[in-house]
Write an enzyme that holds these catalytic residues in place. Structure first.
Site, PDB file in Angstrom:
ATOM      1  N   CYS B 117     -19.268 -23.905 -64.398  1.00  0.00           N
ATOM      2  CA  CYS B 117     -20.428 -24.346 -63.630  1.00  0.00           C
ATOM      3  C   CYS B 117     -21.638 -23.823 -64.391  1.00  0.00           C
ATOM      4  CB  CYS B 117     -20.408 -23.802 -62.208  1.00  0.00           C
ATOM      5  SG  CYS B 117     -21.908 -24.218 -61.276  1.00  0.00           S
ATOM      6  N   CYS B 120     -24.603 -22.476 -62.021  1.00  0.00           N
ATOM      7  CA  CYS B 120     -24.460 -21.289 -61.162  1.00  0.00           C
ATOM      8  C   CYS B 120     -23.023 -20.790 -61.184  1.00  0.00           C
ATOM      9  CB  CYS B 120     -24.919 -21.598 -59.747  1.00  0.00           C
ATOM     10  SG  CYS B 120     -24.919 -20.153 -58.668  1.00  0.00           S
ATOM     11  N   CYS B 122     -20.245 -22.683 -59.124  1.00  0.00           N
ATOM     12  CA  CYS B 122     -19.390 -23.536 -58.312  1.00  0.00           C
ATOM     13  C   CYS B 122     -17.971 -23.493 -58.863  1.00  0.00           C
ATOM     14  CB  CYS B 122     -19.929 -24.957 -58.268  1.00  0.00           C
ATOM     15  SG  CYS B 122     -21.491 -25.019 -57.369  1.00  0.00           S
TER      16      CYS B 122
END
Lengths: 106, 212
Positions: B117, B120, B122
């Site tokens: 991700c 961030c 995820c």
């Protein structure tokens, strides 16, 4: 062509160092932050995109200095203040009271 | 294989918590306590709900993902459902993806998949639990999409040049899970024994399933 503007969080493809295979068992307070996020989302008090916006709005130096769940609790606080679930005044007073109760110098 | 940095780094076992966690209260830990107490006072959450949410997340992890993979390896009908609609298929295992959707990407002799991700953190947390720190690190997030083979080599994984590497960048709404290649010589193994060969890292795509 000039690189388009990127937010500090938008790091895909940028040069970076070797990946160190670090991990730790999550501390209780980190698990509580995670649980609070899950519960607030399920009860309609917070959405993932609000969390993202508030994390991504952190200044770059704060983003890098803060740990992962420090960024999360700060984004949860920002979201709840923006929605009026909490006020800055009551959060500030509560934090002060807890610091006193726990004997943390402020 | 006891090297904690090796790609075969097996779970479950304990990692030390960070030293700066529960012993002294920092600014953000105080913020956490304050928000929790205010939400409880306002009747928005209860302590029991928080406890249950923590226990539910603790119960998710490598073992759950491994059972799903082993079922896919041994049950062609389930595998077809899993590939067509991961979100729906994992309900068989009591997994509710909530507002997110699960996409399962299959490794083959010609294709190796890995997930990241970049924005961030995820992660297929409803299946695998909370992500490891390195998954959320600047170095992994930055480089996985630009030089995946180099990153895989740092994890001790060498993907042959004639195997295509596909990197899947997760989003808040779309979560990926890698279906690893079933190791050779496992035709006679039960689903339970097969599951023991599947690590979290294999389902992220930075390791292969273990040989029996």
């Amino acid at each position: 062509m000039r690189e388009p503007f990127r937010g500090h969080h938008d790091m895909g493809g940028l040069p970076a160092g070797r990946v160190e295979k670090t991990e730790h068992d999550y501390a209780f307070w980190e698990k509580r932050v995670d649980a609070m996020n899950v519960l607030l989302a399920s009860k309609g008090h917070l959405r993932v995109d609000e969390m993202r916006r508030n994390i991504e709005a952190l200044p770059p130096d704060a983003y890098d200095r803060m740990s992962y769940y420090e960024r999360w609790i700060s984004a949860i606080a920002a979201t709840l203040l923006q929605r009026g679930v909490l006020t800055a005044d009551e959060l500030g007073r509560k934090m002060e009271a807890i610091a006193q109760r726990e004997g943390v110098p402020r | 294989m006891t090297d904690p940095l090796s790609a075969a780094h097996a779970h479950p076992h304990r990692h030390p918590p960070r030293p700066d966690t529960d012993d002294t209260l920092g600014h953000y830990q105080i913020m956490e306590i304050a928000i929790r107490e205010l939400l409880i006072e306002k009747g928005i959450v209860t302590p029991a709900e928080i406890q249950r949410a923590i226990e539910a997340m603790d119960a998710r992890g490598e073992a759950l993902g491994a059972r799903i993979v082993a079922r896919a390896w041994t049950d062609p009908v389930f595998k077809a459902r899993l590939m067509a609609d991961g979100t729906e298929a994992v309900r068989d295992f009591g997994v509710d993806m909530g507002t997110t959707r699960l996409f399962v990407v299959e490794n083959t002799p010609a294709v190796h998949n890995m997930i990241v991700c970049t924005l961030c953190s995820c992660y297929p947390r409803m299946v695998l639990g909370l992500p490891p720190d390195w998954y959320k690190s600047r170095n992994y997030r930055s480089r996985a999409v630009r030089e995946p083979r180099g990153v895989l080599r740092e994890f001790g994984l060498s993907v042959p040049d004639d195997v295509e590497v596909r990197v899947h960048d997760s989003t808040a709404d779309m979560r990926y899970l890698v279906l690893p290649l079933r190791p050779g010589g496992t035709e006679s193994l039960s689903a339970e024994r097969l599951a023991a060969l599947v690590s979290r890292d294999a389902m992220i795509g930075i390791a292969f399933a273990r040989n029996p």
